[in-house]
Design a protein around this motif. Structure first.
Motif, PDB file in Angstrom:
ATOM      1  N   ILE A   1       0.828  -1.209   0.000  1.00 29.77           N
ATOM      2  CA  ILE A   1       0.000   0.000   0.000  1.00 29.77           C
ATOM      3  C   ILE A   1       0.866   1.264   0.000  1.00 29.77           C
ATOM      4  CG2 ILE A   1      -1.611   1.331   1.406  1.00 29.77           C
ATOM      5  CD1 ILE A   1      -2.918  -1.303   2.181  1.00 29.77           C
ATOM      6  N   HIS A   2       2.014   1.237   0.661  1.00 34.50           N
ATOM      7  CA  HIS A   2       2.844   2.441   0.753  1.00 34.50           C
ATOM      8  C   HIS A   2       3.743   2.633  -0.455  1.00 34.50           C
ATOM      9  CE1 HIS A   2       1.481   3.569   4.668  1.00 34.50           C
ATOM     10  NE2 HIS A   2       1.690   2.342   5.129  1.00 34.50           N
ATOM     11  N   ASP A   3       3.875   1.637  -1.325  1.00 33.18           N
ATOM     12  CA  ASP A   3       4.714   1.760  -2.518  1.00 33.18           C
ATOM     13  C   ASP A   3       3.806   1.725  -3.747  1.00 33.18           C
ATOM     14  OD1 ASP A   3       6.709   1.846  -4.360  1.00 33.18           O
ATOM     15  OD2 ASP A   3       7.558  -0.119  -3.886  1.00 33.18           O
ATOM     16  N   ASN A   4       3.667   2.870  -4.433  1.00 31.04           N
ATOM     17  CA  ASN A   4       2.731   2.968  -5.555  1.00 31.04           C
ATOM     18  C   ASN A   4       3.117   2.054  -6.707  1.00 31.04           C
ATOM     19  OD1 ASN A   4       1.058   4.772  -4.323  1.00 31.04           O
ATOM     20  ND2 ASN A   4       2.116   6.571  -5.109  1.00 31.04           N
ATOM     21  N   TRP A   5       4.404   1.923  -7.006  1.00 28.36           N
ATOM     22  CA  TRP A   5       4.833   1.063  -8.112  1.00 28.36           C
ATOM     23  C   TRP A   5       4.508  -0.391  -7.813  1.00 28.36           C
ATOM     24  CZ3 TRP A   5       5.747   2.641 -12.764  1.00 28.36           C
ATOM     25  CH2 TRP A   5       6.159   3.950 -12.977  1.00 28.36           C
ATOM     26  N   LEU A   6       4.715  -0.799  -6.598  1.00 28.78           N
ATOM     27  CA  LEU A   6       4.409  -2.172  -6.208  1.00 28.78           C
ATOM     28  C   LEU A   6       2.906  -2.428  -6.261  1.00 28.78           C
ATOM     29  CD1 LEU A   6       5.777  -4.748  -5.330  1.00 28.78           C
ATOM     30  CD2 LEU A   6       5.609  -3.981  -2.979  1.00 28.78           C
ATOM     31  N   LEU A   7       2.134  -1.442  -5.827  1.00 28.44           N
ATOM     32  CA  LEU A   7       0.677  -1.560  -5.885  1.00 28.44           C
ATOM     33  C   LEU A   7       0.203  -1.654  -7.336  1.00 28.44           C
ATOM     34  CD1 LEU A   7      -1.957  -1.577  -4.272  1.00 28.44           C
ATOM     35  CD2 LEU A   7      -1.995   0.903  -4.471  1.00 28.44           C
ATOM     36  N   SER A   8       0.791  -0.837  -8.206  1.00 27.81           N
ATOM     37  CA  SER A   8       0.426  -0.877  -9.628  1.00 27.81           C
ATOM     38  C   SER A   8       0.806  -2.217 -10.241  1.00 27.81           C
ATOM     39  CB  SER A   8       1.123   0.254 -10.383  1.00 27.81           C
ATOM     40  OG  SER A   8       0.704   1.495  -9.882  1.00 27.81           O
ATOM     41  N   GLY A   9       1.981  -2.726  -9.858  1.00 29.27           N
ATOM     42  CA  GLY A   9       2.408  -4.032 -10.366  1.00 29.27           C
ATOM     43  C   GLY A   9       1.483  -5.142  -9.923  1.00 29.27           C
ATOM     44  N   MET A  10       1.067  -5.100  -8.669  1.00 30.59           N
ATOM     45  CA  MET A  10       0.135  -6.116  -8.163  1.00 30.59           C
ATOM     46  C   MET A  10      -1.211  -6.034  -8.902  1.00 30.59           C
ATOM     47  SD  MET A  10       1.522  -7.921  -5.723  1.00 30.59           S
ATOM     48  CE  MET A  10       0.233  -8.509  -4.669  1.00 30.59           C
ATOM     49  N   ALA A  11      -1.673  -4.834  -9.173  1.00 37.88           N
ATOM     50  CA  ALA A  11      -2.928  -4.665  -9.906  1.00 37.88           C
ATOM     51  C   ALA A  11      -2.794  -5.209 -11.327  1.00 37.88           C
ATOM     52  CB  ALA A  11      -3.331  -3.190  -9.932  1.00 37.88           C
ATOM     53  N   LEU A  12      -1.642  -4.954 -11.963  1.00 36.88           N
ATOM     54  CA  LEU A  12      -1.414  -5.463 -13.317  1.00 36.88           C
ATOM     55  C   LEU A  12      -1.396  -6.983 -13.318  1.00 36.88           C
ATOM     56  CD1 LEU A  12      -0.724  -4.864 -16.281  1.00 36.88           C
ATOM     57  CD2 LEU A  12       1.681  -4.936 -15.616  1.00 36.88           C
ATOM     58  N   VAL A  13      -0.703  -7.575 -12.348  1.00 37.02           N
ATOM     59  CA  VAL A  13      -0.664  -9.034 -12.265  1.00 37.02           C
ATOM     60  C   VAL A  13      -2.063  -9.594 -12.064  1.00 37.02           C
ATOM     61  CG1 VAL A  13       0.117 -10.937 -10.788  1.00 37.02           C
ATOM     62  CG2 VAL A  13       1.732  -9.167 -11.500  1.00 37.02           C
ATOM     63  N   LEU A  14      -2.855  -8.953 -11.231  1.00 34.40           N
ATOM     64  CA  LEU A  14      -4.225  -9.400 -10.989  1.00 34.40           C
ATOM     65  C   LEU A  14      -5.065  -9.322 -12.269  1.00 34.40           C
ATOM     66  CD1 LEU A  14      -6.274 -10.307  -8.825  1.00 34.40           C
ATOM     67  CD2 LEU A  14      -6.874  -7.906  -8.573  1.00 34.40           C
ATOM     68  N   VAL A  15      -4.921  -8.235 -13.010  1.00 32.66           N
ATOM     69  CA  VAL A  15      -5.681  -8.076 -14.253  1.00 32.66           C
ATOM     70  C   VAL A  15      -5.255  -9.129 -15.272  1.00 32.66           C
ATOM     71  CG1 VAL A  15      -6.012  -6.543 -16.229  1.00 32.66           C
ATOM     72  CG2 VAL A  15      -6.225  -5.647 -13.928  1.00 32.66           C
ATOM     73  N   ILE A  16      -3.955  -9.389 -15.369  1.00 31.84           N
ATOM     74  CA  ILE A  16      -3.471 -10.401 -16.321  1.00 31.84           C
ATOM     75  C   ILE A  16      -3.983 -11.781 -15.929  1.00 31.84           C
ATOM     76  CG2 ILE A  16      -1.382 -11.580 -17.122  1.00 31.84           C
ATOM     77  CD1 ILE A  16       0.008  -8.837 -17.067  1.00 31.84           C
ATOM     78  N   MET A  17      -3.967 -12.078 -14.664  1.00 27.48           N
ATOM     79  CA  MET A  17      -4.474 -13.380 -14.214  1.00 27.48           C
ATOM     80  C   MET A  17      -5.964 -13.523 -14.505  1.00 27.48           C
ATOM     81  SD  MET A  17      -2.330 -13.922 -10.662  1.00 27.48           S
ATOM     82  CE  MET A  17      -3.709 -14.688  -9.900  1.00 27.48           C
ATOM     83  N   MET A  18      -6.720 -12.448 -14.301  1.00 25.22           N
ATOM     84  CA  MET A  18      -8.150 -12.503 -14.602  1.00 25.22           C
ATOM     85  C   MET A  18      -8.378 -12.695 -16.100  1.00 25.22           C
ATOM     86  SD  MET A  18      -9.683  -9.602 -12.000  1.00 25.22           S
ATOM     87  CE  MET A  18     -10.970  -9.215 -13.140  1.00 25.22           C
ATOM     88  N   GLY A  19      -7.577 -12.008 -16.916  1.00 27.38           N
ATOM     89  CA  GLY A  19      -7.701 -12.175 -18.364  1.00 27.38           C
ATOM     90  C   GLY A  19      -7.384 -13.589 -18.794  1.00 27.38           C
ATOM     91  N   MET A  20      -6.340 -14.173 -18.215  1.00 24.11           N
ATOM     92  CA  MET A  20      -5.997 -15.554 -18.549  1.00 24.11           C
ATOM     93  C   MET A  20      -7.110 -16.501 -18.122  1.00 24.11           C
ATOM     94  SD  MET A  20      -1.927 -15.458 -17.589  1.00 24.11           S
ATOM     95  CE  MET A  20      -1.914 -17.162 -17.169  1.00 24.11           C
TER      96      MET A  20
END
Length: 186
Positions: free
Chosen positions: A156-175
């Motif tokens: 939560i305190h690191d925006n890049w890490l949060l964005s990366g986690m969101a991207l991974v989640l979106v990719i997993m949902m797409g797969m």
């Protein structure tokens, strides 16, 4: 000649339904009557504004192109019917999850909660023995929750890490959606 007849003949002249002798009669009447002349000018202005052509415009679209469009529309309609049928079969499969089932689940969870509360109140010795047996599992869950809390605080305190986690989640949902889609025929 009366003005009503002249207006009727002006409309007929606009539609090219007037014979030559009648045209000369109308022209004579228009020279004398300002109301009919104004009516004729208004009609001409209206024709120009609406852009009504005096000839029939023929389409340059070929019959073959029209037939292809009709066939394409039939294919689209067939695909829509297939989708509607698939949706109806899926809804029929979900018929198991009726409101009766949802009410039964809700009442069961409530009953289990009340039973555990009653057990805790009326027989605390049994609850203590069960918790002693499950002590290692509870310790493991507490440790897991502490690690999860630390990890979430870091994310939560690191925006890049949060964005990366969101991207991974979106990719997993797409797969997952790609894998779970209805198989298409070749």
């Amino acid at each position: 000649m009366r003005c009503r007849d002249a207006k009727f003949w002006l409309t007929a002249q606009r539609d090219n339904d007037l014979a030559q002798p009648e045209v000369s009669t109308i022209q004579e009447h228009l020279k004398d009557c300002t109301a009919c002349r104004t009516h004729e000018q208004n009609q001409q202005r209206l024709d120009l504004m609406l852009g009504t052509p005096s000839y029939r415009a023929f389409s340059s679209i070929s019959t073959e192109r029209i037939m292809r469009a009709v066939e394409r529309q039939k294919r689209i309609t067939q695909q829509l019917e297939d989708l509607r049928r698939q949706q109806q079969t899926r809804i029929a499969r979900l018929g198991i999850l009726t409101p009766r089932f949802a009410a039964f689940t809700y009442l069961s969870i409530g009953l289990i909660s009340l039973s555990l509360l009653a057990l805790f109140i009326f027989n605390p010795g049994l609850v203590v023995n069960v918790l002693a047996l499950l002590g290692d599992v509870i310790d493991a869950l507490v440790t897991l929750v502490q690690y999860l809390q630390t990890g979430l605080a870091l994310v939560i305190h690191d925006n890049w890490l949060l964005s990366g986690m969101a991207l991974v989640l979106v990719i997993m949902m797409g797969m997952w959606l790609r894998l779970m889609r209805h198989p298409q025929e070749a």
